[in-house]
Enzyme design. Structure first.
Site, PDB file in Angstrom:
ATOM      1  N   GLU A  59      -0.507  -9.424  -1.165  1.00 55.41           N
ATOM      2  CA  GLU A  59      -1.946  -9.713  -1.044  1.00 55.41           C
ATOM      3  C   GLU A  59      -2.630  -9.671  -2.407  1.00 55.41           C
ATOM      4  O   GLU A  59      -3.492 -10.501  -2.704  1.00 55.41           O
ATOM      5  CB  GLU A  59      -2.595  -8.696  -0.096  1.00 55.41           C
ATOM      6  CG  GLU A  59      -2.086  -8.834   1.325  1.00 55.41           C
ATOM      7  CD  GLU A  59      -2.621  -7.730   2.224  1.00 55.41           C
ATOM      8  OE1 GLU A  59      -2.171  -6.580   2.083  1.00 55.41           O
ATOM      9  OE2 GLU A  59      -3.495  -8.011   3.049  1.00 55.41           O
TER      10      GLU A  59
ATOM     11  N   GLU B 240       4.021  -5.361   7.095  1.00 52.77           N
ATOM     12  CA  GLU B 240       3.195  -4.322   7.730  1.00 52.77           C
ATOM     13  C   GLU B 240       3.555  -4.110   9.192  1.00 52.77           C
ATOM     14  O   GLU B 240       3.483  -3.003   9.721  1.00 52.77           O
ATOM     15  CB  GLU B 240       1.708  -4.692   7.641  1.00 52.77           C
ATOM     16  CG  GLU B 240       1.101  -4.571   6.248  1.00 52.77           C
ATOM     17  CD  GLU B 240       1.248  -5.826   5.402  1.00 52.77           C
ATOM     18  OE1 GLU B 240       2.050  -6.719   5.747  1.00 52.77           O
ATOM     19  OE2 GLU B 240       0.545  -5.917   4.382  1.00 52.77           O
TER      20      GLU B 240
ATOM     21  N   ALA C  61       0.858  -1.181   0.000  1.00 51.64           N
ATOM     22  CA  ALA C  61       0.000   0.000   0.000  1.00 51.64           C
ATOM     23  C   ALA C  61       0.896   1.233   0.000  1.00 51.64           C
ATOM     24  O   ALA C  61       2.051   1.176   0.438  1.00 51.64           O
ATOM     25  CB  ALA C  61      -0.885  -0.005   1.242  1.00 51.64           C
TER      26      ALA C  61
ATOM     27  N   GLY D  14       0.519  -5.137   0.600  1.00 52.12           N
ATOM     28  CA  GLY D  14      -0.600  -5.199  -0.336  1.00 52.12           C
ATOM     29  C   GLY D  14      -0.212  -5.818  -1.678  1.00 52.12           C
ATOM     30  O   GLY D  14      -1.058  -6.384  -2.371  1.00 52.12           O
TER      31      GLY D  14
HETATM   32  N1  CO8 Z   1       4.594   3.341  -0.371  1.00 50.00           N
HETATM   33  C1  CO8 Z   1       5.000   4.518  -0.849  1.00 50.00           C
HETATM   34  N2  CO8 Z   1       6.176   4.693  -1.493  1.00 50.00           N
HETATM   35  C2  CO8 Z   1       6.974   3.633  -1.618  1.00 50.00           C
HETATM   36  C3  CO8 Z   1       6.615   2.362  -1.134  1.00 50.00           C
HETATM   37  C4  CO8 Z   1       5.353   2.242  -0.494  1.00 50.00           C
HETATM   38  N3  CO8 Z   1       4.895   1.061  -0.033  1.00 50.00           N
HETATM   39  N4  CO8 Z   1       7.612   1.499  -1.404  1.00 50.00           N
HETATM   40  C5  CO8 Z   1       8.567   2.182  -2.035  1.00 50.00           C
HETATM   41  N5  CO8 Z   1       8.196   3.478  -2.176  1.00 50.00           N
HETATM   42  C6  CO8 Z   1       8.934   4.574  -2.809  1.00 50.00           C
HETATM   43  C7  CO8 Z   1      10.085   5.022  -1.932  1.00 50.00           C
HETATM   44  O1  CO8 Z   1       9.641   5.918  -0.959  1.00 50.00           O
HETATM   45  C8  CO8 Z   1      10.992   5.654  -2.953  1.00 50.00           C
HETATM   46  O2  CO8 Z   1      10.498   6.930  -3.286  1.00 50.00           O
HETATM   47  P1  CO8 Z   1      11.530   8.219  -3.309  1.00 50.00           P
HETATM   48  O3  CO8 Z   1      12.467   7.873  -4.432  1.00 50.00           O
HETATM   49  O4  CO8 Z   1      10.618   9.346  -3.623  1.00 50.00           O
HETATM   50  O5  CO8 Z   1      12.183   8.248  -1.992  1.00 50.00           O
HETATM   51  C9  CO8 Z   1      10.807   4.767  -4.187  1.00 50.00           C
HETATM   52  O6  CO8 Z   1       9.554   4.102  -4.001  1.00 50.00           O
HETATM   53  C10 CO8 Z   1      11.887   3.731  -4.340  1.00 50.00           C
HETATM   54  O7  CO8 Z   1      11.951   2.980  -3.138  1.00 50.00           O
HETATM   55  P2  CO8 Z   1      13.314   2.746  -2.328  1.00 50.00           P
HETATM   56  O8  CO8 Z   1      14.269   3.883  -2.572  1.00 50.00           O
HETATM   57  O9  CO8 Z   1      12.958   2.472  -0.901  1.00 50.00           O
HETATM   58  O10 CO8 Z   1      13.852   1.436  -3.059  1.00 50.00           O
HETATM   59  P3  CO8 Z   1      14.839   0.328  -2.452  1.00 50.00           P
HETATM   60  O11 CO8 Z   1      15.201  -0.548  -3.602  1.00 50.00           O
HETATM   61  O12 CO8 Z   1      15.912   0.951  -1.646  1.00 50.00           O
HETATM   62  O13 CO8 Z   1      13.933  -0.510  -1.402  1.00 50.00           O
HETATM   63  C11 CO8 Z   1      11.933  -1.697  -0.692  1.00 50.00           C
HETATM   64  C12 CO8 Z   1      12.854  -1.281  -1.879  1.00 50.00           C
HETATM   65  C13 CO8 Z   1      12.674  -2.656   0.245  1.00 50.00           C
HETATM   66  C14 CO8 Z   1      10.738  -2.383  -1.309  1.00 50.00           C
HETATM   67  C15 CO8 Z   1      11.509  -0.438   0.105  1.00 50.00           C
HETATM   68  O14 CO8 Z   1      11.029   0.533  -0.826  1.00 50.00           O
HETATM   69  C16 CO8 Z   1      10.408  -0.688   1.112  1.00 50.00           C
HETATM   70  O15 CO8 Z   1      10.672  -1.211   2.183  1.00 50.00           O
HETATM   71  N6  CO8 Z   1       9.161  -0.292   0.773  1.00 50.00           N
HETATM   72  C17 CO8 Z   1       8.030  -0.437   1.688  1.00 50.00           C
HETATM   73  C18 CO8 Z   1       7.572  -1.866   1.765  1.00 50.00           C
HETATM   74  C19 CO8 Z   1       6.446  -2.001   2.750  1.00 50.00           C
HETATM   75  O16 CO8 Z   1       6.574  -1.765   3.933  1.00 50.00           O
HETATM   76  N7  CO8 Z   1       5.267  -2.429   2.213  1.00 50.00           N
HETATM   77  C20 CO8 Z   1       4.104  -2.649   3.028  1.00 50.00           C
HETATM   78  C21 CO8 Z   1       3.255  -1.425   3.032  1.00 50.00           C
HETATM   79  S1  CO8 Z   1       1.929  -1.536   4.185  1.00 50.00           S
HETATM   80  C22 CO8 Z   1       0.778  -2.397   3.351  1.00 50.00           C
HETATM   81  O17 CO8 Z   1       0.937  -2.840   2.243  1.00 50.00           O
HETATM   82  C23 CO8 Z   1      -0.512  -2.523   4.112  1.00 50.00           C
HETATM   83  C24 CO8 Z   1      -1.421  -3.546   3.491  1.00 50.00           C
HETATM   84  C25 CO8 Z   1      -2.841  -3.201   3.718  1.00 50.00           C
HETATM   85  C26 CO8 Z   1      -3.691  -3.380   2.500  1.00 50.00           C
HETATM   86  C27 CO8 Z   1      -3.039  -3.049   1.208  1.00 50.00           C
HETATM   87  C28 CO8 Z   1      -3.985  -2.566   0.193  1.00 50.00           C
HETATM   88  C29 CO8 Z   1      -3.370  -2.181  -1.094  1.00 50.00           C
END
Ligand code: CO8
Length: 258
Positions: A112, A132, A66, A109
């Site tokens: 999921e 999450e 998400a 997500g």
């Molecule tokens: N949301 C918003 N932006 C994101 C997300 C995200 N989930 N993931 C990555 N991005 C953005 C980063 O902020 C970054 O943006 P910017 O360049 O502007 O800083 C860009 O994408 C590239 O990401 P990274 O620089 O972090 O890339 P890396 O290769 O260093 O890392 C990762 C990749 C490991 C995937 C890292 O981006 C990460 O940990 N992302 C978050 C993963 C996460 O926690 N996901 C779970 C989210 S909570 C959730 O899904 C709740 C579920 C509930 C229902 C879902 C319904 C859809």
């Protein structure tokens, strides 16, 4: 075709292809993307020229969850009253088979969404997880339920409580993934799989999906009864006559979806 901002939508033969397309955020699933995926998928589901769907992302990410930046300010009464995330349930109600083609991150997500699909094909680069908990929340569109059904309690608890990622091989061993292919072949394999399914008799394919999914809703005895009723019903179709005649005559069947 409708104009979308966060996804690309194409028809390839009898397959409807949806590509998540927010490269700037690793395909993070924001509300607009949710509305667009659901609209495109339900549109394909209603379209008689489509027999199966493929949902895919990019080489780097199927979807990294998400959109954290969008949801961080959410408040309980608002998300409850708006039934936030409710529209995703519509993907679980699609009648046509859906193939998820997953490369790179399928987190939160994203994992999921892949589990809402019916056949999950992973590139060797795929990484799955439900992180999450690291954000102080839990999955919200079925992760704790579908992951546990797919891989069992021990591994689901391990993944959901630690937030660790698992690679494609571990995911296949655990039963989350249908098969693994080299990353370069992912879309070709997924489209070929969907085309194979789309070439079957549509009533049989839709009933097949309905019958497998019944497993998650009922007892074994009721599930077998449900399957038997659908099996009997298929003898009312012209495609059953055609499929069996083609076998007897040693030729390829030509199904008319009736
Ligand atoms: N949301 C918003 N932006 C994101 C997300 C995200 N989930 N993931 C990555 N991005 C953005 C980063 O902020 C970054 O943006 P910017 O360049 O502007 O800083 C860009 O994408 C590239 O990401 P990274 O620089 O972090 O890339 P890396 O290769 O260093 O890392 C990762 C990749 C490991 C995937 C890292 O981006 C990460 O940990 N992302 C978050 C993963 C996460 O926690 N996901 C779970 C989210 S909570 C959730 O899904 C709740 C579920 C509930 C229902 C879902 C319904 C859809």
């Amino acid at each position: 075709m409708t104009e979308y901002q966060t996804i690309l939508v194409e028809q390839k033969g009898r397959v409807g292809l949806i590509t998540l397309n927010r490269p700037e955020a690793l395909n993070a699933l924001n509300n607009q993307l949710m509305r667009e995926v659901v609209a495109a998928a339900t549109g394909f589901d209603r379209d008689p020229s489509i027999g199966a769907l493929v949902i895919t992302g990019s080489e780097k990410a199927f979807a990294a969850g998400a959109d954290i930046k969008e949801m961080q300010g959410n408040a309980f009464p608002q998300v409850y009253l708006d039934d936030w995330l409710g529209p995703w349930d519509e993907l679980g109600r699609l009648r046509k088979p859906v193939v998820a083609a997953v490369a790179g991150f399928a987190l939160g997500g994203g994992c999921e969404l892949a589990m809402l699909c019916d056949i999950l094909i992973a590139a060797d680069t795929a990484k799955f997880g439900q992180p999450e908990i690291k954000l102080g929340v839990i999955p919200g569109i079925g992760g704790s339920q579908r992951l546990t059904r797919a891989v069992g309690k021990a591994k689901a608890m391990d993944l959901c409580l630690t937030g660790r990622m698992m690679g494609a091989e571990e995911a296949e061993r655990a039963g989350l993934v249908s098969r693994i292919v080299p990353a370069a072949d992912l879309l070709t394999e997924a489209l070929a799989t969907a085309e194979t399914v789309a070439a079957m008799s549509a009533p049989a394919a839709v009933m097949m999906k309905e019958s497998v999914n019944r497993v998650f809703e009922t007892t074994l005895a009721e599930g077998v009864r449900f399957e038997r009723r659908l099996f009997h019903a298929l003898f009312a179709t012209a495609d059953q006559k055609e499929g069996m005649a083609a076998f007897a005559e040693k030729r390829k069947p030509s199904f008319e979806n009736r």
